[in-house]
Design a protein around this motif. Structure first.
Motif, short mmCIF file in Angstrom:
data_model
loop_
_atom_site.label_atom_id
_atom_site.label_comp_id
_atom_site.label_asym_id
_atom_site.label_seq_id
_atom_site.Cartn_x
_atom_site.Cartn_y
_atom_site.Cartn_z
N ILE A 3 0.86 -1.19 0.00
CA ILE A 3 0.00 0.00 0.00
C ILE A 3 0.89 1.23 0.00
O ILE A 3 1.72 1.41 0.89
CB ILE A 3 -0.95 0.03 1.22
CG1 ILE A 3 -2.12 -0.93 0.99
CG2 ILE A 3 -1.48 1.44 1.46
CD1 ILE A 3 -3.19 -0.89 2.05
N ARG A 4 0.73 2.02 -1.06
CA ARG A 4 1.46 3.29 -1.14
C ARG A 4 0.50 4.39 -1.58
O ARG A 4 -0.39 4.16 -2.39
CB ARG A 4 2.63 3.19 -2.13
CG ARG A 4 3.71 2.23 -1.69
CD ARG A 4 5.02 2.49 -2.39
NE ARG A 4 4.99 2.11 -3.79
CZ ARG A 4 5.94 2.42 -4.66
NH1 ARG A 4 6.98 3.14 -4.28
NH2 ARG A 4 5.87 2.01 -5.91
N THR A 5 0.66 5.55 -1.02
CA THR A 5 -0.18 6.68 -1.38
C THR A 5 0.27 7.25 -2.72
O THR A 5 1.45 7.52 -2.93
CB THR A 5 -0.10 7.79 -0.31
OG1 THR A 5 -0.44 7.23 0.96
CG2 THR A 5 -1.03 8.93 -0.64
N SER A 6 -0.68 7.43 -3.63
CA SER A 6 -0.40 7.99 -4.95
C SER A 6 -1.14 9.31 -5.09
O SER A 6 -2.35 9.37 -4.89
CB SER A 6 -0.84 7.03 -6.04
OG SER A 6 -0.20 5.78 -5.90
N LEU A 7 -0.41 10.36 -5.42
CA LEU A 7 -0.99 11.69 -5.55
C LEU A 7 -0.92 12.19 -6.99
O LEU A 7 -0.01 11.83 -7.74
CB LEU A 7 -0.25 12.68 -4.65
CG LEU A 7 -0.21 12.35 -3.15
CD1 LEU A 7 0.61 13.41 -2.42
CD2 LEU A 7 -1.60 12.24 -2.57
N GLY A 8 -1.88 12.99 -7.35
CA GLY A 8 -1.89 13.59 -8.66
C GLY A 8 -2.90 14.73 -8.69
O GLY A 8 -3.34 15.20 -7.64
N TYR A 9 -3.27 15.15 -9.88
CA TYR A 9 -4.18 16.28 -10.01
C TYR A 9 -5.33 15.94 -10.95
O TYR A 9 -5.19 15.13 -11.87
CB TYR A 9 -3.43 17.51 -10.53
CG TYR A 9 -2.32 17.94 -9.62
CD1 TYR A 9 -2.59 18.56 -8.40
CD2 TYR A 9 -0.99 17.71 -9.96
CE1 TYR A 9 -1.57 18.93 -7.54
CE2 TYR A 9 0.04 18.09 -9.11
CZ TYR A 9 -0.26 18.70 -7.90
OH TYR A 9 0.75 19.05 -7.06
N GLY A 10 -6.46 16.57 -10.69
CA GLY A 10 -7.63 16.37 -11.52
C GLY A 10 -8.51 17.61 -11.53
O GLY A 10 -8.27 18.57 -10.79
N VAL A 11 -9.51 17.58 -12.38
CA VAL A 11 -10.48 18.66 -12.48
C VAL A 11 -11.87 18.06 -12.62
O VAL A 11 -12.02 16.84 -12.78
CB VAL A 11 -10.21 19.59 -13.69
CG1 VAL A 11 -8.96 20.41 -13.48
CG2 VAL A 11 -10.14 18.78 -14.98
N SER A 12 -12.87 18.90 -12.58
CA SER A 12 -14.23 18.44 -12.85
C SER A 12 -14.30 17.84 -14.25
O SER A 12 -13.70 18.36 -15.20
CB SER A 12 -15.20 19.62 -12.74
OG SER A 12 -16.47 19.29 -13.29
#
Length: 322
Positions: free
Chosen positions: A245-254
């Protein structure tokens, strides 16, 4: 109607792409836009620190003014709704993760569907580490098992849905009493103050305390041992084969954002993440693996994470500690 939509799409593309090629010396906000980066974490988190660096490069590349908006709480629901309730015009970018995209909607009632979010680019992956106070005598997972079910469950502090799932899986055998916190700093402070002998946090937050001898690293949650702690076993090595289990971060929009605008944002974010100055700045951050995947690959990665999390939830009966 279709002709008008096509015109608006072309106009949006021209406006955003024109700004992507603005000179770095362009004054902030020269296009009259303020772009808000919403972070589902408290100030001081690694996600926020990384996003501040990304937003600075984004500002230089696009010429838009930027602001960081911390919206912690609700396992990402508060930040997600803040993004979805904002105009879908490309001026609101949300930090997303496998937790906010899938895990939270799978384990609690939320006022949104994952399909309402559109991934733009991945940022980073973060390994978790189970740490113990020196006074606890816990040096490896086997020690937790011996101190657990036969006696009172061992208290362990953590935060976030993903780490609570990890503890639910481990707790099936180890016997754990999960103590929830809003973030890593509060979790570690609780451990150091003696409220609980164990904590599961991201490695970057714990590493300074481990190196200072104030906490002992019991196990990491990656598939392989972490380069920063090569002597520390993974959870998988310690008796839980296949565990990761590793935290994955990124970006998104509506998902309502026009394709042309979303694609321009994706390009600007990827340029920011791949910028040599950004890479040098994050080089000193412990436990951070920069990924920088484009939208299509990021979406596939999130789908793979969803499948893995679904398997973990079967082990726990679909329940995670609250």
């Amino acid at each position: 109607m279709n002709r008008m939509l096509a015109r608006w799409t072309m106009l949006a593309c021209v406006l955003w792409m024109g700004q992507l090629h603005a000179q770095p010396s362009a004054p902030a906000g020269n296009a009259g836009k303020l772009v808000r980066f919403i972070i589902p974490a408290s100030p001081g988190s690694q996600g926020e620190a990384l996003t501040r660096l990304v937003s600075e490069k984004f500002r230089d590349i696009t010429g838009h003014a930027v602001v960081i908006d911390n919206r912690p709480g609700g396992n990402g629901v508060i930040s997600t709704m803040a993004a979805l309730n904002a105009p879908a015009d490309g001026t609101t970018i949300l930090m997303v993760s496998s937790s906010s995209m899938f895990l939270t909607p799978m384990t609690q009632d939320v006022p949104y569907q994952p399909s309402e979010l559109r991934p733009l680019a991945s940022l980073s992956r973060h390994t978790g580490v189970l740490v113990a106070t020196p006074q606890s005598g816990i040096r490896q997972l086997a020690d937790v098992a011996q101190a657990g079910p036969a006696q009172a469950p061992v208290a362990v502090g953590t935060y976030g849905s993903l780490f609570r799932v990890a503890l639910a899986v481990l707790g099936e055998r180890l016997g754990l009493n999960v103590v929830p916190y809003p973030g890593p700093m509060q979790t570690l402070n609780g451990t150091l103050s003696g409220s609980h002998p164990l904590a599961l946090v991201d490695l970057g937050s714990a590493l300074p305390l481990i190196r200072a001898g104030r906490l002992h690293a019991v196990a990491t949650t990656g598939a392989q041992r972490h380069a920063a702690l090569p002597e520390v076993q993974t959870v998988a090595e310690a008796g839980f084969p296949g565990f990761e289990i590793r935290t994955s971060l990124g970006y998104g929009v509506s998902a309502k954002t026009l394709d042309a605008v979303a694609q321009a944002l994706e390009q600007a974010l990827l340029q920011s993440i791949q910028d040599p100055a950004f890479r040098r700045a994050v080089g000193g951050m412990d436990g951070v693996e920069i990924t920088g995947l484009p939208a299509a690959q990021f979406r596939q990665f999130l789908d793979d994470e969803k499948s893995k999390l679904t398997g973990y939830l079967r082990v726990t009966g679909g329940k995670i500690p609250q």
